[in-house]
Design an enzyme around this catalytic site. Structure first.
Site, PDB file in Angstrom:
ATOM      1  N   ARG A  61      50.540  54.175  38.970  1.00 46.22           N
ATOM      2  CA  ARG A  61      49.147  54.270  38.462  1.00 46.22           C
ATOM      3  C   ARG A  61      49.182  54.404  37.416  1.00 46.22           C
ATOM      4  O   ARG A  61      50.036  55.387  36.795  1.00 46.22           O
ATOM      5  CB  ARG A  61      48.056  54.470  39.907  1.00 46.22           C
TER       6      ARG A  61
ATOM      7  N   ARG B 116      53.976  49.037  28.145  1.00 42.53           N
ATOM      8  CA  ARG B 116      53.059  49.684  28.582  1.00 42.53           C
ATOM      9  C   ARG B 116      53.009  50.881  27.661  1.00 42.53           C
ATOM     10  O   ARG B 116      51.276  52.028  27.329  1.00 42.53           O
ATOM     11  CB  ARG B 116      51.573  49.792  29.804  1.00 42.53           C
TER      12      ARG B 116
ATOM     13  N   GLU C 203      42.856  53.531  37.095  1.00 43.45           N
ATOM     14  CA  GLU C 203      44.594  54.216  36.837  1.00 43.45           C
ATOM     15  C   GLU C 203      44.548  54.439  35.348  1.00 43.45           C
ATOM     16  O   GLU C 203      44.269  55.764  36.153  1.00 43.45           O
ATOM     17  CB  GLU C 203      45.577  53.030  35.515  1.00 43.45           C
TER      18      GLU C 203
ATOM     19  N   ALA D 167      46.980  47.235  37.242  1.00 43.51           N
ATOM     20  CA  ALA D 167      46.750  47.028  36.168  1.00 43.51           C
ATOM     21  C   ALA D 167      45.176  47.339  36.097  1.00 43.51           C
ATOM     22  O   ALA D 167      44.537  46.648  34.907  1.00 43.51           O
ATOM     23  CB  ALA D 167      47.216  46.029  35.210  1.00 43.51           C
TER      24      ALA D 167
END
Lengths: 775, 488
Positions: free
Chosen positions: A345, A313, A722, A513
Site C-alpha cells: 500500500r 513511484r 493507497e 495501484a
C-alpha cells in the site's frame, strides 16, 4: 454524497456472510473436499550452497504423499513476475532465509509439519549481505538506477540562504493480512488445473503456474473468491504459493491446500522496502525551498520482484505536495540476502514522501517557524503547479483542503494550547502536525492500465457480472455492483458479482495501484453500453411513437424499466426488454474493455504524464508523549480526503480510517529486526505489533472533501486505496514535534521511521545530553 | 459406570457433544480451534496466528457463574484444550443469528457491525463479533474505554477499528434480551447434567496422558505419581508451544477444574490469590483493593488471555519480563506450594531461580500467592514500557515502593523486568538511595548507578540502549509521582 435516484444502499452480500462466519476463504474450500496439505521446507541460511539434501526419513514419515525438489518441476523453475530471477524451488544455492527448497504433501497438516522436521539439508554458508549500508558499499543493484530532475540544483543551492543535509531511514513493514498466503490446487482431466488462490493478480498467478507446470495457460484456471486482506502482499508473492500447490497437486493427482502458517508467512514473504535516503535542501529565510536533492536507497531483497516500479513511484512522490523549482532525485534498489521485498500500500510513495516531509519539518525548526507555514508556502498552487516530471496537477485541491482542515480542526487554537501545555509540563509533551498527501493514480507501467469485464444478462433479467479485479476487503465488488446498477438502470439485487476467474476475464492486471474501481468500473460500463445498445435496438424496433418508429437513442434505462424518453406510454419492465432482445436474436452477453487514455512517460527524459489524475488529502494529528516511557497516545486526528464524487462514502471512509491506522503502525509500533545471521526476529504477532483498537485516536474525525469531481474517472470518483496510508505522516511528525518540545524546539531531534519507543527514548536522551550546550 | 464417563462433554449448537479421546483419535490437548476445523459449518472460527495474539479464533464460553446465571467469556479457541470446556457451552459465530426457517435474524452485535460498516476483508470479523457478543452479554456500560479493553485482543488490519468501535458502543447501549437469555434456564440445566455425570479424571491415548483432577488432593497424588507432568491451568503458554513448536506433551496435568484453587480472600495483613483465579477475575477484585495491580492487569495481554490465564501461571513461567513479577518482588509476595508430603511458602524472589527456572520441586504445585498489604499504597507504582499499549509484552517493566521519613528515603524497593535473565531487584541502587533525601539530584545520581547495575540485551522488542534508558527514566518517573511536591 449518494447520487439522487440511487437505489437504497444495500449491504454487500459478502458482509452478511462475514458477520455470520459463512464466507469462504481459500482455506475453507479445502474443508469441503478430500484434500492433501502442503508444507514448504525453506532455507535456514541467508546465503549458502546446498551441499546435500536427505529426505529418507521424510519419505517414510506418517501421511507423506510426496516430496518435491527443483528436479521434479516439469516446466520452468521460475516464479519471477517481471524478471526471471526467482527460482520456484532452490537448486544449488539459496539467497535468503525463507527461500523454498522442498515441498511436502501429507494427508493432514500436523503430519506435513512433522514431516518437514525430518528433512536434513546441509549447507555451505556463503557471505551474506544483510544491511543496506553493506549492500551500498559492496553489493549490487537490481534493475537500473533511476532519476528525475528539473532545473539546476547547483544554481538553486547557490541562491539559497540556508542549506540542510542529512539522512533518514524508513523501516520495513510486514503486511500482516489476517489470512495468510493460500492456494488450493485441484487437478482436473487432461492436465487441466483449477487454482483457488488468495491472489491480487489471478492472470499472473495463472501464467506462472502454467510456466512451472510446462502447460499452456488455457489449461490453468485461477479463481479468487476473496482475500482476507492483501495490501500489496499478494500482488506477486501469492504466485509461488500457487505454483507450489499446483506442483504437489499434479504430482499426487489430488487437491492440495498450501496455506502458510503465520510464522512461515512472516519469514518467507517480502515486506515494504526499508529505505535509507540522503538529502540536501536549499531554502530562503522565509522557508521557500529552492533546491532539493535526494538519493533513495531501498532494500530490494534477493530478487527484483516489483522493486523497479516501487522505486519509480518513490521518485515520482519525492515532491509530495510541494513545488520545488530545482530538484534532482535518484534511486537505487540494492540486492540483499533477505526475502524479496514487494508491493505494499503506497508502493514506494510513502518512502519518497517521508524524506521531503522530514526536510520540511527540519526547515521549520531551523527557522523557528510552524511546519504548517513552510508546507503552505511550498504547496503546489497557482503557477507553481507542474511536477518535477512535467505533469500538470489538474484540479489541484491541496490549498483548499488545507484551509478547510486548519479551520475544522482549530489548528492554531490548539497549537497555542499545546505550547502552553508544554511550557507547564516537563515529563509530558504534546505534539501536533498537519501533513498533506498528493498521490498519483495509475500504474506507472503504462500498459498495465487496462481492464476487462464480462456481463451476462439471463432471460429472467438477472445479471452476472465478472470483472478482472479482486476483492480483498476494499469493497471493490460492492462498488462495481453499484456502478453496474446505475449504468444498467436496475436495482443492485438483480446483479451478482461472480468470483474473479481467469476463464471469464483474461489477461487482467493486478488489483493494485488503487486502480481497481477506476479500471474495472470503466470496463463494466463499456460492456453494459454494448448490452444497452442491443436491447435498445430491439425495444425501439417494437415501438412507434407519434406514428414514427422509435429510435435506439430514444430508449432510456432506469428504475428497472426500459422506457421511451419522450413518450410516457412506452415503457416495459427490464425483464420484458431482455426477453424482447433475446427473441429478436441479440446477444445478451458482452465483454467490456478499458484502457486509461493519455498516459505517457519517457524514462530517457524523465518527463511525461504517468498519472491519470491525483488524489489529495490532509490530516492533523495530535499526540501526548510520556517523555520518560516513550509512550505516545493519539489524542485527536482530523482527516479531510478527496475521493472525487465518492462511489460509496461508507466504503471510502473505511478505506481512509484503515489506511491511516495501517500507516500509523508503520510510523510507530511496527518494528522489524534481523539478527546478525539474517534471521527475522519479529516473525509473529507476539513481537510484531500492528495497531490495536487501543491505538486509534481518542477523537477520530474523518470527512470527505466536498465539491471534488474527477470528470474522466468512473462516475466522477477518485481512487482511495493507497493515498490515506500517508496521512499517518501527521502522527509520525506529531511525535517528532512532541520530542522536539523537550528541547523547546531549539534542537533537531534524531529521528527515523518508525518513531518507535526505542527511537523516541534515544532521541530524547540525545536532546537532553546536548541541551545544555545549545546556545 | 455410565457411558459418558470416558468423555469430555460440552454444549455446542444446542446439543451435547461428547468426545471420546480413546476412540476419536483426538489428542486430549487438541485445541478447540482444531476441533472446530474438523466440523462442518464451523469455519467461521478463523485461524490467523495460533498463538493467542490476533483474536481471529475468538469464541465465547458460557458457564454457570456463582450467582447461578450464565457468564459469557471471550477466549482464544487456539489456546483452549478441549477438556477445559467440559460442562460448558461453546458458542461460535454461527450460533449468534436466530434461524427462523430459511431466514437468519442477526444478533444485535452483528447488525451493528453491518450497519456501521465495521467489516472489510471479513477475516477477523467473526472474532470481533464474538468479543462484541461477550461484552454485550456482560453488564458493562457502553463506555468507549470498556469497548477498547474488550476488543484489544482482536487484530484487524483493514478497518482501522473506527467503525468497529462505534458499532460496539451502539450495540451495547441498546442491549435487549436475546435468544441466549430465552434459553438460559434450559442451557443451565443441560450444563448441570453434564457436570453431574462422573467425568474420568484422566484420558490416555497413545501419545498423551491427560489428567484433569477435580480436587487438590487428587491433583497432588497424580503429580506424585507423574512428577514430569506439564502443569497447565489456562494453558495459554503451553498451547503456544504445542501449536507453534509442534511439541506434544506426553503428560499434562490440567488444574482448570480444581475449583478449590479458584479463590480470593484477605485478612488484615495479606491478600491471598488462589492459583486458579483467572486474571480477569483478579482484575475485578483488584479494582477497589489494589489499584496498582488493577492498572497492571488492564494492559496485561488481552481479555481473551486474561479470561483463562492465572497469576500463578505467570509466576511459574518465570519469564525474564513476566509483567507481574517486578510488582510481586517489590510487594514481597509469597508463593505457596503444596505436594503430597506437605506445603511450604517461598518468597517470590527466591522462587525465581534463573531464566525460566523456578524452585518448584517435583510433585509440587502452586496453590496460591499471598501479597502483604502495603503500608502506604499511594507510594507503590508499576510501569511498563512496550512498543504497543495493549496486548504486548513489556520491553522493560518496573515496580517501586519507597518509604519516606521527613523527606528522606528510609527504605526503597525497586525491581525490574526485561533487564536481565530474570526479573531483578536493583540492590545497589536501593542501597544508594537509602538514607538520602528523596530529591531529584539524588535520584539522578541513582539513575547513573542503575545504568551500571544492569546489562540488558537487545532483542526483537527493544535495543539494549533503549532498555537502559527506560530503566533510568522509570526511576525518575517514580520520583516525579511521589516526591514532596506531589505529596505535601
Amino acid at each position: 454524497m449518494n447520487n439522487p435516484g440511487d437505489h437504497s444502499v444495500s449491504h454487500s452480500e459478502s458482509n452478511i456472510l462475514h458477520v455470520t462466519g459463512m464466507s469462504r476463504f481459500t482455506g475453507d474450500l479445502a474443508q469441503e473436499m478430500e484434500c492433501l496439505f502442503g508444507k514448504v521446507v525453506f532455507s535456514k541460511y541467508a546465503h549458502a550452497r546446498i551441499s546435500g539434501i536427505d529426505i529418507t526419513k521424510t519419505l517414510q514419515a506418517p501421511g507423506v504423499q510426496a516430496v518435491i525438489s527443483a528436479a521434479d518441476i516439469p516446466g520452468s523453475n521460475q516464479t519471477g513476475p517481471v524478471f526471471h530471477d526467482e527460482p520456484c524451488l532452490a537448486e544449488d544455492t539459496v539467497q535468503c532465509i525463507g527461500q523454498a527448497i522442498l515441498l511436502i504433501a501429507a494427508t493432514c497438516r500436523p503430519e506435513a509439519e512433522k514431516a518437514a522436521e525430518t528433512v536434513n539439508i546441509s549447507y555451505e554458508p556463503l557471505p551474506a549481505i544483510l544491511e543496506l549500508e553493506d549492500a551500498m558499499q559492496y553489493g549490487e543493484i537490481t534493475g537500473r538506477e533511476r532519476w528525475l530532475k528539473r532545473g539546476d540544483t547547483h544554481a538553486g543551492f547557490e541562491q539559497s540562504e540556508y542549506l540542510i543535509e542529512g539522512q533518514i531511514r524508513t523501516g520495513a513493514q510486514e503486511h500482516w493480512y489476517l489470512e495468510t498466503q493460500a492456494s488450493l490446487a485441484i487437478p482436473g482431466e487432461a492436465g487441466e488445473i483449477l487454482i483457488h488462490s488468495s491472489t491480487q493478480h489471478p492472470s499472473e498467478t495463472q501464467a506462472i503456474v502454467a510456466e512451472v507446470l510446462g502447460i499452456p495457460r488455457n489449461k490453468v484456471t485461477v479463481e479468487v473468491h476473496r482475500m482476507g486482506g492483501a495490501f500489496g502482499g499478494k500482488e506477486t508473492q501469492a504466485n509461488p504459493v500457487a505454483a507450489w500447490a499446483a506442483l504437489l497437486a499434479v504430482k499426487c493427482g489430488k487437491p492440495v491446500l498450501l496455506q502458510l502458517s503465520r510464522q512461515d508467512d512472516q519469514r518467507m514473504t517480502g515486506k515494504r522496502h526499508r529505505f535509507l535516503s540522503t538529502y540536501k535542501a536549499g531554502f530562503t529565510a522565509e522557508g521557500k525551498i529552492l533546491a532539493y536533492e535526494a538519493s533513495l536507497h531501498g532494500d530490494a531483497g534477493c530478487t527484483a520482484d516489483l522493486s523497479g516500479a516501487i522505486l519509480e513511484r518513490a521518485l515520482f512522490h519525492t515532491d509530495n505536495a510541494y513545488y520545488i523549482p530545482n530538484i534532482s532525485v535518484t534511486g537505487r534498489m540494492w540486492k540483499t540476502n533477505h526475502p524479496s521485498n514487494t508491493a505494499f500500500r503506497g508502493f514506494g510513495g510513502p518512502q519518497g514522501m517521508a524524506v521531503i516531509e522530514q526536510v520540511i519539518d527540519r526547515i521549520a525548526r531551523f527557522l523557528g517557524k510552524d511546519p504548517l507555514e513552510i508546507r503552505q508556502l511550498n504547496l503546489y498552487q497557482g503557477v507553481h503547479n507542474v511536477t518535477h516530471y512535467g505533469q500538470e496537477i489538474q484540479d489541484n485541491h491541496l490549498e483548499a483542503i488545507l484551509q478547510q482542515l486548519i479551520h475544522s480542526a482549530s489548528y492554531y487554537q490548539r497549537r497555542k494550547e499545546i505550547n502552553e501545555f508544554n511550557s507547564r509540563n516537563a515529563f509530558f509533551k504534546k505534539g501536533m502536525a498537519l501533513t498533506p498527501v498528493k498521490f498519483g493514480i495509475s500504474f506507472t507501467t503504462s500498459y498495465l492500465n487496462q481492464a476487462g469485464a464480462l456481463v451476462h444478462i439471463y432471460q429472467d433479467g438477472s445479471i452476472l457480472l465478472s470483472h478482472g479485479g479482486t476483492e480483498m476487503g476494499q469493497g471493490l465488488h460492492t462498488k462495481i455492483r453499484g456502478i453496474a446498477a446505475r449504468e444498467m438502470g436496475v436495482a443492485e439485487v438483480r446483479i451478482r458479482v461472480a468470483p474473479t476467474n481467469t476463464s471469464r476475464v483474461p489477461n487482467t492486471s493486478a488489483t493494485a495501484a488503487s486502480s481497481g474501481s477506476d479500471l474495472n468500473g470503466m470496463a463494466v460500463k463499456d460492456a453494459i453500453d454494448k448490452l444497452k445498445y442491443r436491447i435498445s435496438e430491439a425495444v425501439a424496433g417494437s415501438w412507434t411513437s407519434d406514428g414514427k418508429a422509435s429510435r435506439r437513442e430514444e430508449i432510456l434505462f432506469a428504475n428497472d424499466k426500459v422506457s421511451h424518453r419522450s413518450d410516457a406510454d412506452l415503457s416495459m419492465s427490464f425483464e420484458a426488454a431482455v426477453q424482447l432482445a433475446y427473441k429478436s436474436k441479440r446477444s445478451l452477453s458482452a465483454t467490456g474493455y478499458y484502457a486509461t487514455p493519455g498516459l505517457a512517460f519517457d524514462p530517457m527524459t524523465g518527463k511525461g504524464h504517468p498519472f491519470h489524475y491525483f488524489a489529495f488529502g490532509a490530516a492533523v494529528s495530535e499526540v501526548l508523549l510520556d517523555v520518560l516511557t516513550g509512550r505516545v497516545s493519539l489524542l485527536r486526528t482530523d482527516i479531510l480526503h478527496d475521493t472525487g464524487t465518492s462511489l460509496n462514502p461508507d466504503i471510502d471512509k473505511g478505506q481512509i480510517a484503515g489506511g491511516y491506522v495501517q500507516g500509523l503502525g508503520w510510523c510507530t509500533s511496527e518494528i522489524i529486526r534481523w539478527d546478525q545471521d539474517g534471521r527475522l526476529l519479529n516473525h509473529g504477532p507476539d513481537t510484531y505489533k500492528i495497531p490495536t483498537i487501543g491505538d486509534i485516536p481518542a477523537a477520530f474525525n474523518i470527512a470527505l472533501f466536498p465539491g471534488s469531481h474527477q470528470p474522466t474517472a468512473i462516475h466522477g470518483s477518485k481512487a482511495v486505496g493507497e493515498p490515506p496510508l500517508m496521512l499517518a505522516f501527521s502522527a509520525w511528525l506529531a511525535v517528532k514535534d512532541a520530542i522536539s518540545a523537550v528541547a523547546s524546539h531549539r534542537k533537531e531531534p534524531e529521528f527515523e521511521l518508525p518513531a518507535s519507543v526505542d527511537t523516541i527514548l534515544q532521541a530524547i536522551f540525545a536532546l537532553n545530553q546536548t541541551n545544555t550546550s545549545d546556545p | 459406570m455410565p457411558e459418558s464417563s470416558s468423555t469430555v462433554s460440552f454444549l455446542l449448537d444446542g446439543s451435547v457433544r461428547s468426545l471420546d479421546f480413546s476412540k476419536d483419535g483426538l489428542l486430549p490437548s487438541t485445541t478447540v480451534l482444531d476441533y472446530l476445523k474438523r466440523l462442518q459449518n464451523h469455519h467461521g472460527t478463523r485461524e490467523a496466528c495460533r498463538e493467542g495474539d490476533c483474536g481471529a479464533c475468538t469464541v465465547v464460553i458460557a458457564e454457570e457463574a456463582p450467582d447461578g446465571r450464565l457468564a459469557y467469556k471471550a477466549v482464544n479457541a487456539c489456546l483452549l484444550f478441549l477438556p477445559a470446556i467440559h460442562g460448558k457451552q461453546l458458542i461460535t459465530v454461527e450460533n449468534l443469528p436466530l434461524r427462523d426457517g430459511e431466514k437468519l435474524i442477526l444478533h444485535p452485535v452483528q447488525q451493528a457491525l453491518l450497519l456501521h460498516n465495521g467489516i472489510q476483508c471479513g477475516f477477523c470479523t467473526p472474532g470481533v463479533v464474538m468479543s462484541m457478543f461477550a461484552l454485550y452479554k456482560s453488564n458493562a456500560p457502553a463506555e468507549e474505554s470498556l469497548v477498547r479493553e474488550a476488543l484489544a485482543g482482536n487484530l484487524c488490519r483493514c478497518t482501522g477499528y473506527h467503525a468497529i468501535l462505534q458499532a460496539c458502543i451502539e450495540a451495547i447501549s441498546q442491549r435487549t434480551e436475546d435468544h441466549f437469555d430465552i434459553t438460559e434456564a434450559e442451557t443451565l440445566k443441560i450444563l448441570r447434567e453434564i457436570r453431574n455425570t462422573q467425568l474420568e479424571d484422566s484420558f490416555r491415548t497413545r501419545e498423551q496422558h491427560y489428567m484433569i483432577p477435580r480436587k487438590l488432593n487428587q491433583a497432588l497424588l497424580m503429580l506424585q505419581q507423574y512428577p514430569a507432568a506439564t502443569l497447565v491451568n489456562g494453558a495459554s503458554d503451553v498451547a503456544v508451544l504445542q501449536n507453534i513448536k509442534h511439541r506434544i506433551f506426553p503428560e499434562i496435568l490440567d488444574l482448570s477444574h480444581v475449583h478449590e484453587l479458584d479463590f480470593f480472600y484477605e485478612d488484615h495483613a495479606n491478600w491471598f490469590i488462589g492459583a486458579g483465579l483467572r486474571l480477569q477475575d483478579l482484575k475485578t477484585i483488584a479494582a477497589g483493593r489494589m489499584p496498582v495491580l488493577h492498572g497492571l492487569l488492564l494492559h496485561f495481554a488481552s481479555l481473551q488471555i486474561r479470561n483463562v490465564a492465572t497469576l500463578a501461571g505467570n509466576v511459574a513461567s518465570a519469564s525474564p519480563i513476566g509483567d507481574a513479577l517486578p510488582l510481586l518482588f517489590v510487594m514481597d509476595a509469597r508463593v505457596h506450594l503444596a505436594s503430597v508430603s506437605g506445603s511450604r511458602i517461598v518468597p517470590i524472589e527466591a522462587f525465581i531461580l534463573s531464566y525460566r527456572k523456578t524452585d518448584l520441586g517435583p510433585g509440587e504445585l502452586i496453590t496460591m500467592i499471598s501479597i502483604p498489604k502495603p503500608a502506604r499504597p499511594s507510594l507503590l507504582r508499576w510501569y511498563k514500557v512496550s512498543n504497543r499499549k495493549d496486548a504486548d509484552i513489556a520491553s522493560v517493566s518496573a515496580a517501586f515502593s519507597v518509604e519516606l521519613k521527613d523527606g528522606v528515603t528510609s527504605d526503597i524497593r525497586i525491581a525490574y523486568g526485561g533487564m536481565a535473565a530474570t526479573p531483578l531487584r536493583a540492590a545497589q541502587t536501593e542501597a544508594f538511595l537509602k538514607g538520602k533525601p528523596w530529591e531529584r539530584p539524588v535520584v539522578e545520581d541513582a539513575m547513573q548507578l542503575l545504568q551500571n547495575e544492569f546489562t540488558p540485551i537487545g532483542d526483537a522488542r527493544s535495543s539494549a540502549l533503549a532498555r537502559t534508558l527506560a530503566a533510568r527514566n522509570l526511576l525518575l518517573k517514580y520520583w516525579s509521582e511521589t516526591n514532596a511536591d506531589v505529596h505535601e
